[in-house]
Design a protein around this motif. Structure first.
Motif, PDB file in Angstrom:
ATOM      1  N   GLN A   1       0.824  -1.202   0.000  1.00 46.52           N
ATOM      2  CA  GLN A   1       0.000   0.000   0.000  1.00 46.52           C
ATOM      3  C   GLN A   1       0.863   1.260   0.000  1.00 46.52           C
ATOM      4  O   GLN A   1       0.558   2.237  -0.694  1.00 46.52           O
ATOM      5  CB  GLN A   1      -0.924   0.000   1.214  1.00 46.52           C
ATOM      6  CG  GLN A   1      -2.004  -1.069   1.192  1.00 46.52           C
ATOM      7  CD  GLN A   1      -2.878  -1.000   2.422  1.00 46.52           C
ATOM      8  OE1 GLN A   1      -3.427   0.049   2.745  1.00 46.52           O
ATOM      9  NE2 GLN A   1      -2.997  -2.119   3.131  1.00 46.52           N
TER      10      GLN A   1
ATOM     11  N   ALA B   1       1.085   3.841  -3.207  1.00 49.05           N
ATOM     12  CA  ALA B   1       0.714   5.247  -3.011  1.00 49.05           C
ATOM     13  C   ALA B   1       1.852   6.181  -3.402  1.00 49.05           C
ATOM     14  O   ALA B   1       1.630   7.227  -4.024  1.00 49.05           O
ATOM     15  CB  ALA B   1       0.323   5.479  -1.547  1.00 49.05           C
TER      16      ALA B   1
ATOM     17  N   THR C   1       1.866  11.469  -0.332  1.00 51.94           N
ATOM     18  CA  THR C   1       1.684  10.058   0.025  1.00 51.94           C
ATOM     19  C   THR C   1       0.963   9.938   1.359  1.00 51.94           C
ATOM     20  O   THR C   1       0.051   9.104   1.521  1.00 51.94           O
ATOM     21  CB  THR C   1       3.041   9.336   0.075  1.00 51.94           C
ATOM     22  OG1 THR C   1       3.680   9.421  -1.209  1.00 51.94           O
ATOM     23  CG2 THR C   1       2.869   7.874   0.443  1.00 51.94           C
TER      24      THR C   1
ATOM     25  N   HIS D   1      -2.691  10.687   0.856  1.00 55.41           N
ATOM     26  CA  HIS D   1      -3.377   9.603   0.156  1.00 55.41           C
ATOM     27  C   HIS D   1      -3.687   8.435   1.095  1.00 55.41           C
ATOM     28  O   HIS D   1      -4.757   7.813   0.993  1.00 55.41           O
ATOM     29  CB  HIS D   1      -2.508   9.127  -1.014  1.00 55.41           C
ATOM     30  CG  HIS D   1      -3.132   8.035  -1.837  1.00 55.41           C
ATOM     31  ND1 HIS D   1      -4.021   8.298  -2.852  1.00 55.41           N
ATOM     32  CD2 HIS D   1      -3.009   6.684  -1.781  1.00 55.41           C
ATOM     33  CE1 HIS D   1      -4.425   7.156  -3.390  1.00 55.41           C
ATOM     34  NE2 HIS D   1      -3.811   6.156  -2.762  1.00 55.41           N
ATOM     35  N   LEU D   2      -2.758   8.129   1.988  1.00 60.06           N
ATOM     36  CA  LEU D   2      -2.892   6.946   2.846  1.00 60.06           C
ATOM     37  C   LEU D   2      -3.588   7.215   4.178  1.00 60.06           C
ATOM     38  O   LEU D   2      -4.029   6.280   4.847  1.00 60.06           O
ATOM     39  CB  LEU D   2      -1.511   6.339   3.118  1.00 60.06           C
ATOM     40  CG  LEU D   2      -0.828   5.662   1.926  1.00 60.06           C
ATOM     41  CD1 LEU D   2       0.598   5.281   2.288  1.00 60.06           C
ATOM     42  CD2 LEU D   2      -1.607   4.420   1.477  1.00 60.06           C
TER      43      LEU D   2
END
Length: 257
Positions: free
Chosen positions: A142, A146, A229, A232-233
């Motif tokens: 993941q 990302a 990043t 996004h996560l």
């Protein structure tokens, strides 16, 4: 507990301060090793020496090796009674010297597994064992996905070529072990969600372990990629004030035939 195939960029102090979980999770691998009094054990990718110290405390004669000068310097400072050396896992300077080779969170840094396994096999006495844990298939997928998405959005086309790790499937790795001359007596692939310390845990992790992703980029570009990043996560990986990394691990035990 890491080894890199690139120039030494390890910050041993940051490693101990913010990423002590590497050694903490490695304690169960020491239990799997079950070192005996008087056994000669090579700790391959020893980092700053914490697990080598545990093995020595159990009565084994341990030598710690790592490709990082910075890590070895810190290991010698912390544990001056244990021999530590800078060595390349692909070409260890030992032949039939060890009852066991132990490795935690190191083998996924070396994208030449056949060379590493051959070098380990050579270092072991007949009947000696390899006991290792490292990143397996889909480890930190993941996070990597990302980050690569942010590279793509910023017009950086070679993101996938910057991945520094080797994350094999259990079938792939145990096959290589058998081809090298090991009898695989234990093999396991499992998920281990891993907390990253503090609200900056993901940023610290990327700065510590993802340095190769940012080679040739400016500090501003690096910071923006990491920030994007994180954003996004955050909805899926940031829980109760803490980042939780999607670790997938392989554990193996192989006996030299």
């Amino acid at each position: 507990m890491q080894m890199k195939n690139i120039a030494d960029s390890w910050n041993s102090m940051l490693y101990d301060q913010n990423h002590s979980f590497v050694s903490k999770f490695g304690e169960s691998i020491v239990e799997l090793l079950a070192p005996q009094v008087g056994e000669r054990v090579l700790d391959l990718g020893c980092g700053t020496g914490d697990l080598a110290k545990q093995i020595a405390d159990l009565g084994s004669q341990v030598i710690g090796v790592d490709q990082s000068d910075n890590m070895i310097t810190e290991a010698k400072r912390k544990y001056p009674h244990i021999p530590f050396k800078v060595e390349d896992a692909r070409s260890l300077s030992y032949e039939r010297e060890f009852d066991a080779v132990f490795s935690n969170a190191a083998l996924h840094w070396i994208q030449a597994p056949e060379e590493v396994l051959s070098s380990i096999h050579k270092a072991l006495i007949p009947g000696g064992r390899l006991v290792a844990e490292f990143g397996g298939k889909d480890n930190v997928k993941q996070i990597v996905d990302a980050l690569l998405l942010q590279f793509q959005r910023n017009g950086i086309e070679d993101g996938a070529n910057r991945i520094p790790w080797y994350f094999p499937s259990i079938g792939e790795y145990t096959t290589l072990m058998e081809e090298t001359g090991f009898h695989v007596s234990f093999a396991q692939h499992f998920a281990r969600p891993t907390p990253l310390e503090g609200k900056d845990g993901l940023r610290n992790w990327l700065n510590m372990f993802g340095d190769s992703f940012f080679k040739g980029l400016t500090d501003r570009e690096r910071d923006q990629l990491i920030t994007d990043t994180e954003n996004h996560l955050r909805p899926t990986m940031f829980q109760n004030g803490q980042w939780l990394a999607d670790y997938k691990r392989i554990r193996v035990v192989g006996v030299k035939e």
